[in-house]
Design a protein around this motif. Structure first.
Motif, mmCIF file in Angstrom:
data_model
loop_
_atom_site.group_PDB
_atom_site.id
_atom_site.type_symbol
_atom_site.label_atom_id
_atom_site.label_comp_id
_atom_site.label_asym_id
_atom_site.label_seq_id
_atom_site.Cartn_x
_atom_site.Cartn_y
_atom_site.Cartn_z
ATOM 1 N N ALA A 25 -9.377 -0.400 -12.219
ATOM 2 C CA ALA A 25 -9.374 -1.169 -13.465
ATOM 3 C C ALA A 25 -9.388 -2.672 -13.159
ATOM 4 O O ALA A 25 -10.056 -3.447 -13.846
ATOM 5 C CB ALA A 25 -8.158 -0.804 -14.311
ATOM 6 N N GLU A 26 -8.700 -3.042 -12.098
ATOM 7 C CA GLU A 26 -8.695 -4.440 -11.668
ATOM 8 C C GLU A 26 -10.080 -4.861 -11.165
ATOM 9 O O GLU A 26 -10.529 -5.976 -11.425
ATOM 10 C CB GLU A 26 -7.643 -4.638 -10.579
ATOM 11 N N ARG A 27 -10.764 -3.961 -10.472
ATOM 12 C CA ARG A 27 -12.139 -4.255 -10.024
ATOM 13 C C ARG A 27 -13.040 -4.501 -11.233
ATOM 14 O O ARG A 27 -13.868 -5.404 -11.213
ATOM 15 C CB ARG A 27 -12.697 -3.101 -9.175
ATOM 16 N N VAL A 28 -12.860 -3.689 -12.275
ATOM 17 C CA VAL A 28 -13.623 -3.881 -13.517
ATOM 18 C C VAL A 28 -13.314 -5.259 -14.097
ATOM 19 O O VAL A 28 -14.226 -6.008 -14.471
ATOM 20 C CB VAL A 28 -13.298 -2.773 -14.554
ATOM 21 N N MET A 40 -6.198 -4.145 -19.737
ATOM 22 C CA MET A 40 -6.321 -2.733 -19.337
ATOM 23 C C MET A 40 -5.839 -2.540 -17.896
ATOM 24 O O MET A 40 -5.118 -1.583 -17.601
ATOM 25 C CB MET A 40 -7.767 -2.262 -19.489
ATOM 26 N N ALA A 41 -6.211 -3.450 -17.014
ATOM 27 C CA ALA A 41 -5.755 -3.351 -15.622
ATOM 28 C C ALA A 41 -4.232 -3.461 -15.555
ATOM 29 O O ALA A 41 -3.567 -2.676 -14.865
ATOM 30 C CB ALA A 41 -6.418 -4.444 -14.773
ATOM 31 N N GLY A 42 -3.669 -4.416 -16.299
ATOM 32 C CA GLY A 42 -2.215 -4.582 -16.310
ATOM 33 C C GLY A 42 -1.509 -3.356 -16.851
ATOM 34 O O GLY A 42 -0.525 -2.885 -16.272
ATOM 35 N N THR A 43 -2.032 -2.829 -17.943
ATOM 36 C CA THR A 43 -1.441 -1.640 -18.556
ATOM 37 C C THR A 43 -1.512 -0.445 -17.610
ATOM 38 O O THR A 43 -0.560 0.331 -17.506
ATOM 39 C CB THR A 43 -2.164 -1.319 -19.889
#
Length: 181
Positions: A25-28, A40-43
């Protein structure tokens, strides 16, 4: 590609591996560079903070990654209070050793800055229940419902708070609201 990273994040999420899902998600988020993708990455990373079987080092890594992602979302979208609430909750769920109350203090500050924000009131109400402060929880959750009557999860928490303070009729009404569609 973004689509592939989203697919991998989803696959790891389904396997209940939030740290790996968070990585993708972080890559996204790094590619899309949007507040929504950072949120979203944090969640996704923050999900690891709810799992008891996560190793301490992995838990701290997930907390750091979640905080960084939410900070990126805040930088890009400073007026979105939800990013700030989510950041504060990472400090509640994985407190810093030298500042164990940082998350609560952040939420209290948000409630001063945004007294009409149902999300802040809901989270403070939820945390009040966890610490047995039922009267305070009732006050906050009732106010959250005044501001956002569709917040069904507030009714579910109010049921517990009312029952704990022997307000059984109110508890019964909240239970019905909690279970209604």
């Amino acid at each position: 590609s973004i689509a592939r990273f989203k697919e991998l994040s989803g696959a790891w999420y389904e396997q209940q591996e939030p740290v790996l899902a968070g990585h993708y998600a972080e890559r996204v988020a790094n590619l899309e560079e949007t507040p929504a993708s950072w949120s979203m990455a944090g969640t996704t990373f923050a999900l690891a903070l709810h799992k008891e079987e996560v190793a301490p080092k992995e838990r701290m890594f997930a907390a750091d990654q979640a905080r960084s992602a939410f900070e990126n979302a805040i930088t890009m979208e400073p007026k979105n209070v939800n990013h700030r609430i989510n950041l504060a909750l990472t400090y509640v769920q994985a407190p810093l050793e030298d500042q164990p109350m940082k998350g609560i203090q952040m939420l209290l500050e948000l409630s001063r800055q945004y007294p009409e924000n149902a999300g802040v009131l809901y989270q403070l109400g939820r945390l009040a229940i966890q610490t047995g402060q039922y009267e305070r929880a009732i006050e906050r959750l009732e106010r959250a419902l005044e501001l956002n009557p569709n917040r069904k999860n507030a009714h579910c928490l109010l049921e517990e708070a009312y029952a704990s303070t022997q307000q059984l009729e109110k508890a019964k009404r909240s239970q019905q609201q909690c279970k209604s569609d």
